[in-house]
Scaffold this motif. Structure first.
Motif, PDB file in Angstrom:
ATOM      1  N   VAL A 192      12.209 -22.162  63.591  1.00 15.26           N
ATOM      2  CA  VAL A 192      12.522 -21.587  64.904  1.00 15.26           C
ATOM      3  C   VAL A 192      11.335 -20.789  65.439  1.00 15.26           C
ATOM      4  CG1 VAL A 192      14.003 -19.902  66.098  1.00 15.26           C
ATOM      5  CG2 VAL A 192      15.005 -21.538  64.478  1.00 15.26           C
ATOM      6  N   LEU A 193      10.584 -20.141  64.549  1.00 21.20           N
ATOM      7  CA  LEU A 193       9.465 -19.295  64.961  1.00 21.20           C
ATOM      8  C   LEU A 193       8.264 -20.107  65.422  1.00 21.20           C
ATOM      9  CD1 LEU A 193       9.510 -16.640  62.068  1.00 21.20           C
ATOM     10  CD2 LEU A 193      10.929 -16.738  64.136  1.00 21.20           C
ATOM     11  N   GLY A 250       8.903 -24.202  75.605  1.00 20.90           N
ATOM     12  CA  GLY A 250       8.334 -23.652  76.830  1.00 20.90           C
ATOM     13  C   GLY A 250       6.852 -23.362  76.767  1.00 20.90           C
ATOM     14  N   GLY A 251       6.208 -23.609  75.621  1.00 20.39           N
ATOM     15  CA  GLY A 251       4.773 -23.371  75.488  1.00 20.39           C
ATOM     16  C   GLY A 251       4.460 -22.054  74.801  1.00 20.39           C
ATOM     17  N   PRO A 252       3.201 -21.830  74.451  1.00 15.94           N
ATOM     18  CA  PRO A 252       2.810 -20.652  73.669  1.00 15.94           C
ATOM     19  C   PRO A 252       3.118 -19.319  74.331  1.00 15.94           C
ATOM     20  CG  PRO A 252       0.882 -21.848  74.495  1.00 15.94           C
ATOM     21  CD  PRO A 252       2.052 -22.721  74.714  1.00 15.94           C
ATOM     22  N   GLN A 300       9.030 -14.561  73.678  1.00 16.98           N
ATOM     23  CA  GLN A 300      10.325 -14.684  73.002  1.00 16.98           C
ATOM     24  C   GLN A 300      10.330 -13.957  71.665  1.00 16.98           C
ATOM     25  OE1 GLN A 300      13.729 -16.409  73.473  1.00 16.98           O
ATOM     26  NE2 GLN A 300      13.624 -14.689  72.065  1.00 16.98           N
ATOM     27  N   LEU A 301       9.301 -14.153  70.871  1.00 19.12           N
ATOM     28  CA  LEU A 301       9.233 -13.500  69.566  1.00 19.12           C
ATOM     29  C   LEU A 301       9.056 -11.990  69.713  1.00 19.12           C
ATOM     30  CD1 LEU A 301       7.056 -16.113  67.634  1.00 19.12           C
ATOM     31  CD2 LEU A 301       9.539 -15.805  67.570  1.00 19.12           C
ATOM     32  N   LYS A 330       3.720 -12.217  62.837  1.00 15.70           N
ATOM     33  CA  LYS A 330       2.645 -13.127  62.453  1.00 15.70           C
ATOM     34  C   LYS A 330       2.709 -14.413  63.273  1.00 15.70           C
ATOM     35  CE  LYS A 330       0.715 -15.646  58.506  1.00 15.70           C
ATOM     36  NZ  LYS A 330       0.885 -15.999  57.066  1.00 15.70           N
ATOM     37  N   ALA A 331       3.912 -14.916  63.477  1.00 15.55           N
ATOM     38  CA  ALA A 331       4.093 -16.127  64.279  1.00 15.55           C
ATOM     39  C   ALA A 331       3.681 -15.886  65.728  1.00 15.55           C
ATOM     40  CB  ALA A 331       5.548 -16.586  64.218  1.00 15.55           C
ATOM     41  N   MET A 332       3.893 -14.670  66.235  1.00 19.34           N
ATOM     42  CA  MET A 332       3.471 -14.329  67.606  1.00 19.34           C
ATOM     43  C   MET A 332       1.979 -14.547  67.757  1.00 19.34           C
ATOM     44  SD  MET A 332       5.561 -10.788  68.378  1.00 19.34           S
ATOM     45  CE  MET A 332       4.388 -10.355  69.642  1.00 19.34           C
ATOM     46  N   LYS A 333       1.219 -14.096  66.782  1.00 15.93           N
ATOM     47  CA  LYS A 333      -0.238 -14.224  66.841  1.00 15.93           C
ATOM     48  C   LYS A 333      -0.679 -15.682  66.763  1.00 15.93           C
ATOM     49  CE  LYS A 333      -0.931  -9.692  64.683  1.00 15.93           C
ATOM     50  NZ  LYS A 333      -1.442  -8.972  63.493  1.00 15.93           N
TER      51      LYS A 333
END
Length: 292
Positions: free
Chosen positions: A183-184, A189-191, A197-198, A287-290
């Motif tokens: 999910v992460l 919708g793109g980066p 979202q995160l 971490k996934a956000m980055k």
């Protein structure tokens, strides 16, 4: 029965009324078949009343049932009060704006979610609905419901945003969510949408009533791989027993069967044990956000 009838929502009144009627019938030693024969009703009418599925309940029907069940005057008046609320008030999702885009099965779920005190949700493919941003919701519906107009998608986005108010209401919903690591990383919708979202999930987890955990890929096989589900718990567990909600592309439905409820509650507990703790999960989300 301690529900404040005048301030209660129609959804809560329908559920409370259904459970009280079922309790009275059982106390009177009557089967559903015996009751509908006495009143010349169809079997489905009583079933819908006892499960809280009728949008509007007629006080005259409640009076007839209370006479058969030999309910006392005080109980009868309270139950008639519940019925009156269903005739004089509307739940927000019954408005003319939202009604056209809400499937019957999902409509039933909205009534349950609005009256639940706790909600457990496992998702393997997308961010749980109560945690989604507006842009994420829109991107999801544009891809999954390609036949809808922009206006219809806008209504579905508004429904999702309104539902999220449950997390910040006066007595907030206790929400525990478990998601697969996938999910992460899935770029709905793109980066840019995913980063926002995160970030939103990280922000919402600061609420004391919200708990989010992630099951990492390295955990391997686990009991949630069969599909997403929601379990809903209510204030009076004896009167309003927990319920399971499922949905797929074709339908959405609830199960009140005790064996189903117990199975999914056990599975959710197993998933909580397998998943990373809340702080470790938050670190993985950041971490996934980055990475996006």
């Amino acid at each position: 029965m301690n529900t404040d009838v005048e301030s209660a929502t129609p959804a809560l009144c329908r559920l409370q009324l259904g459970n009280e009627l079922r309790h009275l019938r059982q106390k009177a030693g009557l089967t559903s078949t015996q009751v509908v024969r006495k009143l010349f009703w169809s079997p489905s009418k009583l079933t819908r009343l006892e499960t809280g599925e009728n949008l509007v309940v007629e006080p005259s029907d409640i009076m007839a049932l209370c006479q058969i069940f030999e309910a006392d005057a005080e109980t009868t008046e309270v139950l008639k009060g519940y019925a009156a609320v269903t005739k004089t008030k509307r739940d927000w999702w019954q408005s003319t704006e939202y009604r056209p885009v809400i499937a019957p099965g999902f409509k039933a779920y909205l009534g349950l979610e609005a009256t639940a005190v706790a909600l457990h949700n496992y998702e393997s493919e997308f961010v749980p609905g109560l945690l989604q941003t507006e842009a994420y919701v829109r991107a999801t519906h544009q891809r999954a419901h390609q036949g809808l107009t922009e206006e219809e998608i806008g209504r579905m986005v508004a429904i999702r945003m309104t539902r999220q108010e449950a997390l910040r209401r006066e007595v907030p919903l206790k929400f525990a969510a478990i998601v697969s690591e996938a999910v992460l990383h899935r770029q709905v919708g793109g980066p840019e949408v995913m980063r926002a979202q995160l970030s939103h999930i990280a922000e919402v987890t600061s609420l004391p009533n919200v708990r989010v955990q992630v099951i990492p890929f390295k955990s391997g096989a686990h009991p949630g791989m069969n599909g997403a589900f929601h379990t809903l718990q209510f204030h009076d567990r004896d009167a309003l027993k927990p319920i399971i909600y499922f949905e797929n592309l074709a339908d959405a439905w609830v199960s009140r069967r005790q064996t189903d409820v117990e199975l999914h509650e056990d599975v959710f507990s197993e998933l909580q044990a397998i998943a990373l703790g809340p702080q470790e999960s938050l670190s993985m989300i950041k971490k996934a956000m980055k990475e996006h």
